[in-house]
Design an enzyme around this catalytic site. Structure first.
Site, PDB file in Angstrom:
ATOM      1  N   ASP A 118       0.855  -1.185   0.000  1.00 53.12           N
ATOM      2  CA  ASP A 118       0.000   0.000   0.000  1.00 53.12           C
ATOM      3  C   ASP A 118       0.888   1.231   0.000  1.00 53.12           C
ATOM      4  O   ASP A 118       2.035   1.187   0.480  1.00 53.12           O
ATOM      5  CB  ASP A 118      -0.910   0.020   1.230  1.00 53.12           C
ATOM      6  CG  ASP A 118      -1.988  -1.050   1.186  1.00 53.12           C
ATOM      7  OD1 ASP A 118      -2.442  -1.398   0.085  1.00 53.12           O
ATOM      8  OD2 ASP A 118      -2.388  -1.522   2.263  1.00 53.12           O
ATOM      9  N   ASP A 134      -7.109  -1.103  -4.433  1.00 51.87           N
ATOM     10  CA  ASP A 134      -8.137  -0.688  -3.474  1.00 51.87           C
ATOM     11  C   ASP A 134      -9.021   0.413  -4.059  1.00 51.87           C
ATOM     12  O   ASP A 134     -10.231   0.454  -3.812  1.00 51.87           O
ATOM     13  CB  ASP A 134      -7.499  -0.191  -2.171  1.00 51.87           C
ATOM     14  CG  ASP A 134      -6.690  -1.259  -1.459  1.00 51.87           C
ATOM     15  OD1 ASP A 134      -6.965  -2.456  -1.653  1.00 51.87           O
ATOM     16  OD2 ASP A 134      -5.765  -0.888  -0.714  1.00 51.87           O
TER      17      ASP A 134
END
Length: 162
Positions: A118, A134
């Site tokens: 991430d 995401d």
């Protein structure tokens, strides 16, 4: 033809996700965090290297095989749904394609790295660090909500009047 276009779109989105994650590992991992979007001293979004070993907001950490299995089943179900509903609504099939792209992007990380990379950190408020996959899943979710509340009722109304 629609399925072919969606498949290309999925491949492109997965490619973008993986390229951004590759860049993140090479350039961001050594420094941890860097400014991304800011106005003067007001930081809006930073790029922050995070290894997410769980699912949403880090939940289910340590259960990689479950997450891999669950994600795989969801991707397969979405592929079946995309094929089944391809003529119902372009919005619906595009949303499903985004779910698939996001699922595949994070699944690749889970299988290859045992965690998901991430990098986007919103500084305006305390929120989870997230990635391109995401974003795909979140956009798909918003599109599905819009579809269910605004498009599907119109489709059903038209069916009843025929």
């Amino acid at each position: 033809m629609m399925i072919a276009l969606l498949t290309v779109g999925i491949a492109v989105l997965v490619g973008i996700d993986q390229l951004v994650k590759y860049w993140t590992v090479i350039n961001l991992k050594p420094v941890g965090t860097m400014d991304f979007i800011k106005f003067g001293d007001f930081r809006i979004i930073d790029l922050t290297y995070v290894e997410n070993r769980g699912a949403i907001f880090g939940s289910m950490a340590g259960h990689q095989w479950f997450l891999i299995g669950f994600t795989s089943v969801v991707i397969l179900a979405c592929i079946a749904a995309m094929i089944k509903f391809r003529k119902r609504s372009k919005l619906l099939t595009a949303a499903i394609a985004l779910f698939i792209a996001g699922g595949i992007g994070n699944l690749i990380d889970r299988i290859r790295l045992n965690y998901v990379v991430d990098m986007f950190e919103i500084k305006l408020f305390d929120f989870a660090v997230f990635n391109v996959a995401d974003i795909c899943v979140t956009c798909a979710f918003v599109m599905m909500i819009f579809y269910m509340f605004f498009v599907e009722p119109i489709i059903e109304k038209q069916k009843k009047s025929e």
